[in-house]
Write an enzyme that holds these catalytic residues in place. Structure first.
Site, PDB file in Angstrom:
ATOM      1  N   SER A 270       0.788  -1.181  -0.016  1.00  0.00           N
ATOM      2  CA  SER A 270       0.039   0.118   0.144  1.00  0.00           C
ATOM      3  C   SER A 270       0.680   1.129  -0.102  1.00  0.00           C
ATOM      4  CB  SER A 270      -1.097  -0.036   1.207  1.00  0.00           C
ATOM      5  OG  SER A 270      -2.043   0.543   1.037  1.00  0.00           O
TER       6      SER A 270
ATOM      7  N   HIS B  77      -7.602  -5.760  -0.284  1.00  0.00           N
ATOM      8  CA  HIS B  77      -6.168  -4.845   0.157  1.00  0.00           C
ATOM      9  C   HIS B  77      -5.595  -5.364   1.298  1.00  0.00           C
ATOM     10  CE1 HIS B  77      -3.708  -1.147  -0.265  1.00  0.00           C
ATOM     11  NE2 HIS B  77      -4.172  -0.676   0.739  1.00  0.00           N
TER      12      HIS B  77
HETATM   13  C1  GTR Z   1      -5.360   4.516   1.419  1.00  0.00           C
HETATM   14  C2  GTR Z   1      -4.574   5.523   0.363  1.00  0.00           C
HETATM   15  C3  GTR Z   1      -3.787   4.578  -0.397  1.00  0.00           C
HETATM   16  C4  GTR Z   1      -3.175   3.633   0.303  1.00  0.00           C
HETATM   17  C5  GTR Z   1      -3.771   3.043   1.548  1.00  0.00           C
HETATM   18  C6  GTR Z   1      -2.750   2.263   2.456  1.00  0.00           C
HETATM   19  O1  GTR Z   1      -6.081   5.433   2.279  1.00  0.00           O
HETATM   20  O2  GTR Z   1      -5.432   6.160  -0.373  1.00  0.00           O
HETATM   21  O3  GTR Z   1      -3.185   5.458  -1.350  1.00  0.00           O
HETATM   22  O4  GTR Z   1      -2.009   3.950   0.473  1.00  0.00           O
HETATM   23  O5  GTR Z   1      -4.224   4.263   2.273  1.00  0.00           O
HETATM   24  O6  GTR Z   1      -1.643   2.710   2.641  1.00  0.00           O
HETATM   25  O7  GTR Z   1      -3.192   1.341   3.208  1.00  0.00           O
END
Ligand code: GTR
Length: 429
Positions: A267, A408
């Site tokens: 992420s 995710h």
């Molecule tokens: C979200 C962000 C992403 C990603 C994510 C994370 O809020 O929009 O770009 O980086 O966080 O790091 O879990």
């Protein structure tokens, strides 16, 4: 008047010095048919329009591309060096039920009378007879979250609040112990002959916009400095820089083969691992998991998270220059595929998850295709397919990619592929 002052003071203490106004950001698009036609900049064309004719010309092209991406996106990492010292490591030879040798060491990054302590946690297989290749990455919840070991000290630095109240007053609590264990799969890593080094990312730079007074930025700034110059580094560059400083320290570790270090991140930390791999060629292999916008996803697609959204929600992550491309991606002289080419010829693995539409899995795959011509030129190898592979069908050349079912996250399946990819490129050497 007094009331007004109290109101202003309370706003200032709870919110950092930026105002996050997401109301102007259009809702995310998830419809492929609504993507505006775009052309990706050709990484093999110099700024003056000349075409890179041979592998020999690539380093010159890479330098100018690196300069552009540094200035326009992540910001410049300071040239000045810092002093790195380390406390005596605490070593446990029978960690994880005897599977691992564990080292805990606090590094001190010092400059200008400031000292930023960074806790490094290192596991290596206890059975190892020589130096081992290493996965190295930042974690979200503190080193104590990476395994269930009860004697790992809690992270001390500032932590983002989370939904389940396991962060109190911006500090880690016991509830976070082991909370990222499924993401790190330490036993799998060790049983396959690799070590793991990890750091809580907030040790390097707390993940909020305080005007760049805290974290490693403060080592290089006059405390009276307000704001940032347009190309000054943001937090992602700082996290990447912290990984490099830890790699400096690891050069003297007799358990680790520092010519075989794979930098990995998930992420926002996948954006950081990609940038670390670009900025520091000592990382032999790069893995960006679900890295999305600002990582491996093609920005021009404007699917899920966009440049405008990310610069608004996280104003401290990138350089100020990057804001020029809010709803203006076509003007970028690069895109996510260019980032991957900057790692070439070293191997890069990009991983997506089916339900992670915010990070645009297809855009993450397309950047490997866009980087392929550079890899072919330099190594005769690249991404083995032109079409997006089916779910759970990893492809591995010099560039690798998979999309797995689910959310995710980083899961055991991802690690199976990362290890296979590392076996192919690091162990074979
Ligand atoms: C979200 C962000 C992403 C990603 C994510 C994370 O809020 O929009 O770009 O980086 O966080 O790091 O879990």
């Amino acid at each position: 008047m007094k009331l007004l002052r109290i109101l202003i003071a309370s706003v200032l203490t709870v919110s950092p010095c930026w105002a996050q106004d997401l109301s102007k950001v259009p809702p995310a698009n998830y419809d492929e048919s609504k993507i505006k036609p775009y052309t990706l900049p050709d990484p093999l064309v110099f700024n003056d329009g000349r075409k890179v004719g041979s592998a020999k010309e690539w380093p010159a092209r890479r330098s100018e591309l690196l300069e552009t991406v540094t200035r326009e996106m992540f910001g410049r990492i300071p040239n000045e060096s810092v002093e790195i010292s380390a406390d005596t490591p605490q070593i446990k030879t029978d960690a994880l039920g005897g599977l691992a040798k564990r080292k805990l060491v606090t590094l001190h990054l010092k400059r200008n009378g400031k000292d930023i302590p960074v806790d490094l946690l290192i596991y290596t297989p206890s059975q190892a007879t020589g130096k081992v290749p290493l996965f190295m990455g930042l974690n979200f919840n503190g080193n104590q979250a990476v395994t269930n070991e009860p004697d790992l000290p809690l992270a001390k630095s500032w932590m983002r609040p989370n939904k389940n109240n396991s962060v109190i007053n911006n500090r880690a609590t016991e509830t976070l112990r082991g909370s990222e264990a499924s993401r790190w799969q330490v036993e799998k890593i060790l049983k396959n002959g690799y070590g793991l080094a990890t750091i809580y990312y907030g040790d390097i730079d707390p993940d909020f916009d305080d005007g760049f007074h805290n974290g490693v930025h403060s080592l290089f700034r006059d405390p009276s400095q307000q704001g940032r110059t347009a190309d000054e580094w943001g937090s992602i560059a700082a996290w990447a820089w912290g990984l490099s400083r830890s790699l400096d320290y690891l050069q003297n570790d007799t358990d680790i083969d520092t010519s075989k270090v794979a930098v990995i991140g998930h992420s926002r930390l996948g954006k950081a691992s990609l940038w670390a791999g670009i900025a520091d060629p000592r990382f032999a292999l790069v893995i960006a998991n679900n890295s999305g916008c600002g990582g491996a996803a093609i920005e021009r697609r404007e699917i899920g998270e966009t440049v405008f959204r990310i610069n608004t929600a996280f104003p401290h992550w990138f350089s100020l220059n990057f804001r020029k491309y809010n709803q203006n991606e076509a003007k970028m002289a690069f895109d996510a595929h260019s980032l991957i080419t900057l790692v070439a010829p070293r191997p890069v693995y990009i991983a997506s998850a089916e339900k992670d539409t915010w990070a645009d899995p297809k855009g993450e795959f397309l950047s490997t295709v866009g980087a392929d011509p550079v890899y072919r030129l330099l190594t005769n190898d690249g991404i083995p397919v032109k079409e997006m592979p089916a779910i759970s069908s990893p492809v591995m050349g010099r560039l690798g990619y998979h999309i797995r079912p689910g959310e995710h996250d980083v899961v055991a399946y991802d690690w199976d592929q990362f290890i296979a990819f590392a076996d192919k490129h690091l162990k074979a050497k």
